[in-house]
Motif scaffolding. Sequence first.
Motif, PDB file in Angstrom:
ATOM      1  N   LEU A  10       0.827  -1.198   0.000  1.00  0.00           N
ATOM      2  CA  LEU A  10       0.000   0.000   0.000  1.00  0.00           C
ATOM      3  C   LEU A  10       0.861   1.247   0.000  1.00  0.00           C
ATOM      4  CD1 LEU A  10      -2.789  -0.882   2.558  1.00  0.00           C
ATOM      5  CD2 LEU A  10      -3.002  -0.728   0.094  1.00  0.00           C
ATOM      6  N   GLY A  11       0.372   2.288  -0.625  1.00  0.00           N
ATOM      7  CA  GLY A  11       1.102   3.549  -0.670  1.00  0.00           C
ATOM      8  C   GLY A  11       1.128   4.223   0.683  1.00  0.00           C
ATOM      9  N   LYS A  12       2.172   4.988   0.915  1.00  0.00           N
ATOM     10  CA  LYS A  12       2.307   5.717   2.169  1.00  0.00           C
ATOM     11  C   LYS A  12       2.192   7.202   1.889  1.00  0.00           C
ATOM     12  CE  LYS A  12       5.172   2.265   4.293  1.00  0.00           C
ATOM     13  NZ  LYS A  12       6.504   1.760   4.277  1.00  0.00           N
ATOM     14  N   VAL A  13       1.608   7.920   2.817  1.00  0.00           N
ATOM     15  CA  VAL A  13       1.426   9.351   2.687  1.00  0.00           C
ATOM     16  C   VAL A  13       2.736  10.053   3.079  1.00  0.00           C
ATOM     17  CG1 VAL A  13       0.004  11.300   3.435  1.00  0.00           C
ATOM     18  CG2 VAL A  13      -0.968   9.033   3.321  1.00  0.00           C
ATOM     19  N   ILE A  14       3.029  11.162   2.417  1.00  0.00           N
ATOM     20  CA  ILE A  14       4.278  11.865   2.688  1.00  0.00           C
ATOM     21  C   ILE A  14       4.289  12.474   4.089  1.00  0.00           C
ATOM     22  CG2 ILE A  14       5.667  13.844   1.989  1.00  0.00           C
ATOM     23  CD1 ILE A  14       4.847  13.252  -0.863  1.00  0.00           C
ATOM     24  N   THR A  15       3.177  13.077   4.491  1.00  0.00           N
ATOM     25  CA  THR A  15       3.131  13.719   5.801  1.00  0.00           C
ATOM     26  C   THR A  15       2.850  12.687   6.883  1.00  0.00           C
ATOM     27  OG1 THR A  15       0.789  14.160   5.483  1.00  0.00           O
ATOM     28  CG2 THR A  15       2.319  15.901   4.883  1.00  0.00           C
ATOM     29  N   PRO A  16       3.459  12.824   8.057  1.00  0.00           N
ATOM     30  CA  PRO A  16       3.215  11.863   9.134  1.00  0.00           C
ATOM     31  C   PRO A  16       1.806  11.996   9.703  1.00  0.00           C
ATOM     32  CG  PRO A  16       4.730  13.555   9.861  1.00  0.00           C
ATOM     33  CD  PRO A  16       4.482  13.791   8.407  1.00  0.00           C
ATOM     34  N   GLY A  68      -2.703  -1.317  -8.010  1.00  0.00           N
ATOM     35  CA  GLY A  68      -2.224  -2.644  -7.644  1.00  0.00           C
ATOM     36  C   GLY A  68      -3.302  -3.615  -7.242  1.00  0.00           C
ATOM     37  N   SER A  69      -4.559  -3.176  -7.185  1.00  0.00           N
ATOM     38  CA  SER A  69      -5.652  -4.055  -6.779  1.00  0.00           C
ATOM     39  C   SER A  69      -6.326  -4.674  -7.989  1.00  0.00           C
ATOM     40  CB  SER A  69      -6.685  -3.286  -5.972  1.00  0.00           C
ATOM     41  OG  SER A  69      -6.139  -2.861  -4.759  1.00  0.00           O
ATOM     42  N   HIS A  70      -6.861  -5.872  -7.780  1.00  0.00           N
ATOM     43  CA  HIS A  70      -7.584  -6.565  -8.841  1.00  0.00           C
ATOM     44  C   HIS A  70      -9.077  -6.632  -8.574  1.00  0.00           C
ATOM     45  CE1 HIS A  70      -3.867  -7.779 -10.714  1.00  0.00           C
ATOM     46  NE2 HIS A  70      -3.430  -8.234  -9.548  1.00  0.00           N
ATOM     47  N   TYR A  71      -9.485  -6.315  -7.337  1.00  0.00           N
ATOM     48  CA  TYR A  71     -10.898  -6.373  -6.961  1.00  0.00           C
ATOM     49  C   TYR A  71     -11.306  -5.035  -6.357  1.00  0.00           C
ATOM     50  CZ  TYR A  71      -9.951 -11.339  -7.350  1.00  0.00           C
ATOM     51  OH  TYR A  71      -9.564 -12.567  -7.801  1.00  0.00           O
ATOM     52  N   CYS A  72     -12.535  -4.595  -6.626  1.00  0.00           N
ATOM     53  CA  CYS A  72     -13.024  -3.357  -6.020  1.00  0.00           C
ATOM     54  C   CYS A  72     -13.322  -3.615  -4.538  1.00  0.00           C
ATOM     55  CB  CYS A  72     -14.264  -2.850  -6.749  1.00  0.00           C
ATOM     56  SG  CYS A  72     -15.706  -3.902  -6.627  1.00  0.00           S
ATOM     57  N   GLN A  73     -13.468  -2.549  -3.762  1.00  0.00           N
ATOM     58  CA  GLN A  73     -13.667  -2.693  -2.325  1.00  0.00           C
ATOM     59  C   GLN A  73     -14.993  -3.374  -1.996  1.00  0.00           C
ATOM     60  OE1 GLN A  73     -11.720  -2.178   0.278  1.00  0.00           O
ATOM     61  NE2 GLN A  73     -10.044  -1.668  -1.073  1.00  0.00           N
ATOM     62  N   MET A  84      -6.158  -6.984  -3.209  1.00  0.00           N
ATOM     63  CA  MET A  84      -4.986  -6.998  -4.074  1.00  0.00           C
ATOM     64  C   MET A  84      -4.673  -8.391  -4.631  1.00  0.00           C
ATOM     65  SD  MET A  84      -2.448  -4.379  -2.192  1.00  0.00           S
ATOM     66  CE  MET A  84      -1.912  -3.167  -3.350  1.00  0.00           C
ATOM     67  N   CYS A  85      -4.702  -9.419  -3.794  1.00  0.00           N
ATOM     68  CA  CYS A  85      -4.298 -10.749  -4.264  1.00  0.00           C
ATOM     69  C   CYS A  85      -5.439 -11.763  -4.310  1.00  0.00           C
ATOM     70  CB  CYS A  85      -3.154 -11.283  -3.412  1.00  0.00           C
ATOM     71  SG  CYS A  85      -3.575 -11.534  -1.684  1.00  0.00           S
ATOM     72  N   GLY A  86      -6.532 -11.524  -3.630  1.00  0.00           N
ATOM     73  CA  GLY A  86      -7.674 -12.415  -3.690  1.00  0.00           C
ATOM     74  C   GLY A  86      -7.662 -13.535  -2.672  1.00  0.00           C
ATOM     75  N   VAL A  87      -6.763 -13.501  -1.702  1.00  0.00           N
ATOM     76  CA  VAL A  87      -6.692 -14.530  -0.670  1.00  0.00           C
ATOM     77  C   VAL A  87      -7.859 -14.356   0.295  1.00  0.00           C
ATOM     78  CG1 VAL A  87      -5.319 -15.360   1.283  1.00  0.00           C
ATOM     79  CG2 VAL A  87      -4.212 -14.743  -0.836  1.00  0.00           C
ATOM     80  N   LYS A  88      -8.471 -15.458   0.704  1.00  0.00           N
ATOM     81  CA  LYS A  88      -9.608 -15.425   1.621  1.00  0.00           C
ATOM     82  C   LYS A  88      -9.143 -14.941   2.997  1.00  0.00           C
ATOM     83  CE  LYS A  88     -13.936 -17.038   2.113  1.00  0.00           C
ATOM     84  NZ  LYS A  88     -15.051 -16.496   1.404  1.00  0.00           N
TER      85      LYS A  88
END
Length: 100
Positions: A10-16, A68-73, A84-88
């Motif tokens: 997952l992406g990280k935000v620049i600001t803490p 990077g995701s293959h499935y919608c939320q 992202m990977c489809g693991v149960k």
Amino acid sequence: MVCEKCQKKLGKVITPDPWKAGARNTTESHGRKINENKALTSKTNRFSPYQTAFEKCRICKSTVHQPGSHYCQGCAYKKGICAMCGVKILDTKNYRQSSV
């Protein structure tokens, strides 16, 4: 919903984050290095607005808004799988879920 293995992707935000206890992007939680230039180190996780086509969900064929995701939320939540990977991740057998 994302599994523990894909949590690193997952992406990280620049600001803490101001909430330090559960934040992934602070120096206290070891998610961020001191004096790190995020513009140079996060090339793979960054959203690209110049991308020509967005990914489609493998189940409902709608547009996925997370890189990077293959499935919608919605589908990931309904099926109890990682987006992202489809693991149960979660057993949704006894859940009463609506499709709204």
